[in-house]
Design a protein around this motif. Structure first.
Motif, mmCIF file in Angstrom:
data_model
loop_
_atom_site.group_PDB
_atom_site.id
_atom_site.type_symbol
_atom_site.label_atom_id
_atom_site.label_comp_id
_atom_site.label_asym_id
_atom_site.label_seq_id
_atom_site.Cartn_x
_atom_site.Cartn_y
_atom_site.Cartn_z
ATOM 1 N N PRO A 124 0.804 -1.233 0.000
ATOM 2 C CA PRO A 124 0.000 0.000 0.000
ATOM 3 C C PRO A 124 0.831 1.274 0.000
ATOM 4 C CG PRO A 124 -0.751 -1.521 1.703
ATOM 5 C CD PRO A 124 0.494 -2.100 1.118
ATOM 6 N N ASP A 125 2.061 1.215 0.521
ATOM 7 C CA ASP A 125 2.868 2.424 0.610
ATOM 8 C C ASP A 125 3.844 2.578 -0.556
ATOM 9 O OD1 ASP A 125 4.423 0.272 1.330
ATOM 10 O OD2 ASP A 125 5.439 1.303 2.976
ATOM 11 N N VAL A 126 3.621 1.874 -1.648
ATOM 12 C CA VAL A 126 4.525 1.959 -2.796
ATOM 13 C C VAL A 126 4.499 3.375 -3.382
ATOM 14 C CG1 VAL A 126 2.839 1.251 -4.540
ATOM 15 C CG2 VAL A 126 5.251 0.801 -4.915
ATOM 16 N N ASP A 127 5.644 3.815 -3.873
ATOM 17 C CA ASP A 127 5.757 5.136 -4.481
ATOM 18 C C ASP A 127 5.315 5.048 -5.944
ATOM 19 O OD1 ASP A 127 6.415 7.713 -5.175
ATOM 20 O OD2 ASP A 127 8.572 7.329 -5.250
ATOM 21 N N GLN A 128 4.168 5.603 -6.243
ATOM 22 C CA GLN A 128 3.598 5.524 -7.589
ATOM 23 C C GLN A 128 4.486 6.217 -8.617
ATOM 24 O OE1 GLN A 128 0.819 3.698 -8.419
ATOM 25 N NE2 GLN A 128 1.441 4.097 -10.511
ATOM 26 N N GLU A 129 5.157 7.286 -8.228
ATOM 27 C CA GLU A 129 6.053 7.979 -9.163
ATOM 28 C C GLU A 129 7.193 7.066 -9.606
ATOM 29 O OE1 GLU A 129 7.439 11.852 -8.104
ATOM 30 O OE2 GLU A 129 5.498 12.411 -7.262
ATOM 31 N N THR A 130 7.701 6.265 -8.693
ATOM 32 C CA THR A 130 8.768 5.326 -9.038
ATOM 33 C C THR A 130 8.262 4.285 -10.013
ATOM 34 O OG1 THR A 130 9.837 5.637 -6.895
ATOM 35 C CG2 THR A 130 10.406 3.640 -8.124
ATOM 36 N N LEU A 131 7.076 3.755 -9.766
ATOM 37 C CA LEU A 131 6.499 2.772 -10.687
ATOM 38 C C LEU A 131 6.318 3.374 -12.079
ATOM 39 C CD1 LEU A 131 3.742 1.076 -8.492
ATOM 40 C CD2 LEU A 131 6.005 0.170 -9.090
ATOM 41 N N ASP A 132 5.823 4.583 -12.143
ATOM 42 C CA ASP A 132 5.619 5.250 -13.436
ATOM 43 C C ASP A 132 6.950 5.457 -14.162
ATOM 44 O OD1 ASP A 132 2.903 5.344 -12.910
ATOM 45 O OD2 ASP A 132 2.956 7.413 -12.179
ATOM 46 N N ARG A 133 7.987 5.850 -13.424
ATOM 47 C CA ARG A 133 9.296 6.084 -14.027
ATOM 48 C C ARG A 133 9.884 4.783 -14.573
ATOM 49 N NH1 ARG A 133 11.843 7.883 -9.880
ATOM 50 N NH2 ARG A 133 13.088 6.046 -9.455
ATOM 51 N N VAL A 134 9.764 3.704 -13.818
ATOM 52 C CA VAL A 134 10.274 2.411 -14.270
ATOM 53 C C VAL A 134 9.547 1.970 -15.536
ATOM 54 C CG1 VAL A 134 10.409 -0.044 -13.681
ATOM 55 C CG2 VAL A 134 11.072 1.674 -11.999
ATOM 56 N N LEU A 135 8.251 2.165 -15.583
ATOM 57 C CA LEU A 135 7.486 1.782 -16.770
ATOM 58 C C LEU A 135 7.940 2.588 -17.997
ATOM 59 C CD1 LEU A 135 5.181 -0.022 -17.779
ATOM 60 C CD2 LEU A 135 3.626 1.865 -17.286
#
Length: 55
Positions: free
Chosen positions: A15-26
């Motif tokens: 639940p505390d994942v950083d969405q910005e990091t996920l978007d950048r990796v994608l």
């Protein structure tokens, strides 16, 4: 003839994942993917990310 491909990544995340990091990796993923690099630009490839809670 294949003209386009859409890939949906389904990722279990805390639940505390950083969405910005996920978007950048994608966004940068394609540059490191040999399949993508061999097909693009001859085939249009789009990607999306679906996140689901761990559990």
């Amino acid at each position: 003839m294949i003209k386009r491909i859409h890939v949906t990544y389904r990722l279990e995340v805390d639940p505390d994942v950083d969405q910005e990091t996920l978007d950048r990796v994608l966004r940068v993923h394609a540059d490191a993917c040999p399949v993508y690099r061999s097909l693009h630009p001859q085939i249009a490839i789009t990607v999306s990310l679906e996140t689901v809670p761990v559990g």
